[in-house]
Design a protein around this motif. Sequence first.
Motif, PDB file in Angstrom:
ATOM      1  N   THR A 121       0.755  -1.092   0.072  1.00  0.00           N
ATOM      2  CA  THR A 121      -0.044  -0.065   0.136  1.00  0.00           C
ATOM      3  C   THR A 121       0.768   1.365  -0.019  1.00  0.00           C
ATOM      4  N   PRO A 122       2.056   1.205   0.848  1.00  0.00           N
ATOM      5  CA  PRO A 122       2.727   2.394   0.835  1.00  0.00           C
ATOM      6  C   PRO A 122       3.173   2.947  -0.678  1.00  0.00           C
ATOM      7  N   ALA A 133       2.089   1.941  -3.448  1.00  0.00           N
ATOM      8  CA  ALA A 133       0.901   2.290  -4.391  1.00  0.00           C
ATOM      9  C   ALA A 133       0.622   3.871  -4.153  1.00  0.00           C
ATOM     10  N   ARG A 134       0.545   4.260  -2.648  1.00  0.00           N
ATOM     11  CA  ARG A 134       0.143   5.650  -2.642  1.00  0.00           C
ATOM     12  C   ARG A 134       1.254   6.553  -2.986  1.00  0.00           C
ATOM     13  N   LEU A 135       2.600   6.198  -3.006  1.00  0.00           N
ATOM     14  CA  LEU A 135       3.614   6.889  -3.498  1.00  0.00           C
ATOM     15  C   LEU A 135       3.744   7.055  -4.989  1.00  0.00           C
ATOM     16  N   GLY A 164       0.808   6.750  -6.959  1.00  0.00           N
ATOM     17  CA  GLY A 164      -0.297   7.204  -7.105  1.00  0.00           C
ATOM     18  C   GLY A 164      -1.191   6.095  -7.881  1.00  0.00           C
ATOM     19  N   TYR A 200      -3.292   0.160  -6.471  1.00  0.00           N
ATOM     20  CA  TYR A 200      -2.671  -1.024  -5.722  1.00  0.00           C
ATOM     21  C   TYR A 200      -1.319  -1.127  -6.283  1.00  0.00           C
TER      22      TYR A 200
END
Length: 345
Positions: free
Chosen positions: A261-262, A264-266, A268, A271
């Motif tokens: 998840t981290p 994926a957030r980085l 954008g 997943y």
Amino acid sequence: MTVPEGRNGSAVGVRAAEGARVIPLRPDGENRRWRLGAEPRGRAVRRPARPIAVAEPEPAPEAEPAAWEQALEEALAFLRRRVEGDYTVDEFGFDRDLNEHVILPVLRPLYRHWFRVETIGMHHVPDTGGALVVANHAGTLPLDAMMTAVALHDEHPAQRNLRMLGADLVFRTPLIGSIARKQGSTLACNPDAERLLRTGELAGVWPEGFKGIGKSFADRYKLQRFGRGGFVSAALRTRVPIIPCSIVGSEEIYPKIGELTPVARLLGLPYFPITPTFPLLGPLGAVPLPSKWYIEFGEPIRTDELGPAAAEDPMLVFNLTDQVRETIQHTLYRLLAQRRSAFLG
């Protein structure tokens, strides 16, 4: 019949009438014995000459060009058209010439030799006119959408181009968004979908979205929610048939067992998957597993009898959405029950 007598007055001997032979006299008065199949002695018999049939030589068949020569000729013709600008792009950015000579040839080895895709029910897809193909979505990467596009172009008698409706993330991604536009894709929104359908195009939608393509391997072939039925509203307004499409095999190409998840957030992304081979094996882990695929096109669901006003009825839209979803789900279960192995079919 008088029998000649010999010197002693006895009969010379009677030959049976059946065995008697009459020896013809020669024109010169000579009585000569003929031997069966032999020429008369001392005389050459001239027989009429038989005509000799001379067979006319058959024209040599024209040699067909080798496969590599034909491919080279097509490639050169394609390059010439690109240099001269002799090609067209429609209002959505679809480049038919590029799609047929570059994008589809790149995907065909995966379709024919890696996934060994088999299609069922292709006759349910109309030869002409607008229609909306609705399919399940899975596999971590949207290869199922691309394989469906190859199937409809190569296996359908009319070689129909599938105009895929994609999420905005696809078109915001550098390079991928440009290729998607040239391949014929456009944003999954009602105005674009309705414009395509009204002009007689074959559009494709995957209503599960990222919820379907990014689900874990434990939830494989369990359809997620189909959204709010926007695709049904577009079909009702344009009065085109909805064709349920069930795809088996895509769930096994990248078995998702977790996600970061981290990361994926980085980046954008919705997943960042973890599979048995990725990211453990690096770039090699991005190679999809060679599962056996089946793509079945179901019987069309007609909307022309309901009228455009039906699109404003939320209960009707919900019921049609649920009908399409259940049709695809039951077909998936049937195809799964028939196959013996995920990789051998």
